[in-house]
Design an enzyme around this catalytic site. Structure first.
Site, short mmCIF file in Angstrom:
data_model
loop_
_atom_site.label_atom_id
_atom_site.label_comp_id
_atom_site.label_asym_id
_atom_site.label_seq_id
_atom_site.Cartn_x
_atom_site.Cartn_y
_atom_site.Cartn_z
N GLY A 186 34.67 32.08 37.96
CA GLY A 186 33.56 32.99 38.14
C GLY A 186 33.95 34.45 38.27
N ASP A 187 35.19 34.71 38.64
CA ASP A 187 35.70 36.09 38.68
C ASP A 187 37.19 36.03 38.35
OD1 ASP A 187 35.87 38.83 39.01
OD2 ASP A 187 35.97 38.75 41.20
N LEU A 188 37.50 35.49 37.19
CA LEU A 188 38.89 35.17 36.84
C LEU A 188 39.60 36.39 36.28
CD1 LEU A 188 40.88 32.80 36.84
CD2 LEU A 188 40.28 32.42 34.45
N CYS A 189 39.98 37.29 37.17
CA CYS A 189 40.80 38.44 36.80
C CYS A 189 42.16 38.30 37.48
CB CYS A 189 40.11 39.74 37.17
SG CYS A 189 39.51 39.81 38.87
N ASN A 192 42.99 37.72 41.22
CA ASN A 192 42.58 36.46 41.83
C ASN A 192 43.43 35.28 41.40
OD1 ASN A 192 40.53 37.76 43.23
ND2 ASN A 192 39.05 37.46 41.59
#
Length: 269
Positions: A186-189, A192
């Site tokens: 969902g916030d795969l940067c 993370n």
């Protein structure tokens, strides 16, 4: 801020010395224990439901064999709530050199594929396209889009216009999602994804508040774009995309990548 969790938004009952790390989204405050083994994320009363949802996602993913933090404690009261999790040992992937990121790149692809191979039928959380679009509509209507999250070329374009460019694609993207729904971070940067600095293996994924069922491209678009901040030139970035795609096992759809890359920033606000 003292070296103990003394914020008014922090419930009592958390003992020990804690160091402030950063201010998070929606007024959240993040602390690290003095020994570096735990993190505490604390919110005011209006954000307790959101933090409880993150707690549940961390606990669920921990039972699926995917490396990440563990829920250690939860405190809540009328003033707010605090989630305590274990630290994932290592270094965020955005803090390693370009050469180390390249050396770990196929291992990152393996870890992402492992996350996306978690049986989607058993995931109780949603991060689907309809939910993202609804959230984007709300954020845009409130005038709450954070323009720093937008691609540079879009930062001076009205948010309603940006959303309007995406709306005609939603029906087609919904059909694609139905075929390729996976468990997404969902916030795969890169920040993370935590790496072991010695072996460059993936120690785990962190910041799981948006984890849920979604099109795999919602994750892939953010990861590949985030990595481009590390690669020194476009040629090397394209080569890295090809390496990732080959290892992960996908033929990248550039239009689909762009759609999710442009939708995601409209959902933060």
């Amino acid at each position: 801020m003292s070296d103990r969790l003394g914020s008014p938004a922090v419930p009592g009952g958390i003992a020990g010395d804690w160091l402030p790390v950063s201010a998070g989204e929606s007024g959240a405050a993040v602390f690290r224990s003095a020994d570096g083994t735990r993190y505490a994320k604390c919110v005011a009363a209006e954000d307790v439901v959101e933090l409880a949802a993150e707690r549940d996602r961390v606990a669920w993913l921990g039972g699926q064999g995917v490396p990440g933090p563990r829920v250690l404690d939860w405190h809540s009261c009328g003033a707010g709530a605090c989630l305590v999790t274990s630290a994932v040992p290592g270094v965020p992937a955005d803090q390693v050199s370009a050469s180390d990121l390249r050396a770990s790149w196929e291992r990152i692809a393996d870890a992402v594929r492992g996350l996306h191979e978690v049986p989607v039928a058993g995931c109780p959380f949603r991060r689907d396209l309809d939910g993202m679009v609804a959230l984007a509509r709300d954020v845009v209507a409130r005038g709450a889009v954070n323009r720093e999250f937008l691609p540079v070329e879009q930062q001076h374009t009205p948010a309603a216009e940006l959303l309007g460019r995406l709306e005609p694609q939603v029906a087609g993207r919904r059909v694609q999602e139905a075929v390729e729904t996976v468990v997404c971070h969902g916030d795969l940067c890169l920040p993370n994804i935590v790496l072991d600095p010695r072996t460059l293996e993936v120690s785990g994924f962190v910041d799981l508040g948006r984890l849920g069922r979604a099109d795999r491209y919602a994750d892939l678009s953010l990861l590949l774009t985030s990595a481009r901040e590390t690669w020194p030139d476009e040629e090397r970035a394209r080569a890295a995309d090809a390496v990732f795609a080959g290892r992960y096992g996908v033929s990248l759809d550039q239009d689909r990548l762009r759609f999710y890359l442009h939708l995601d920033p409209l959902t933060w606000g």
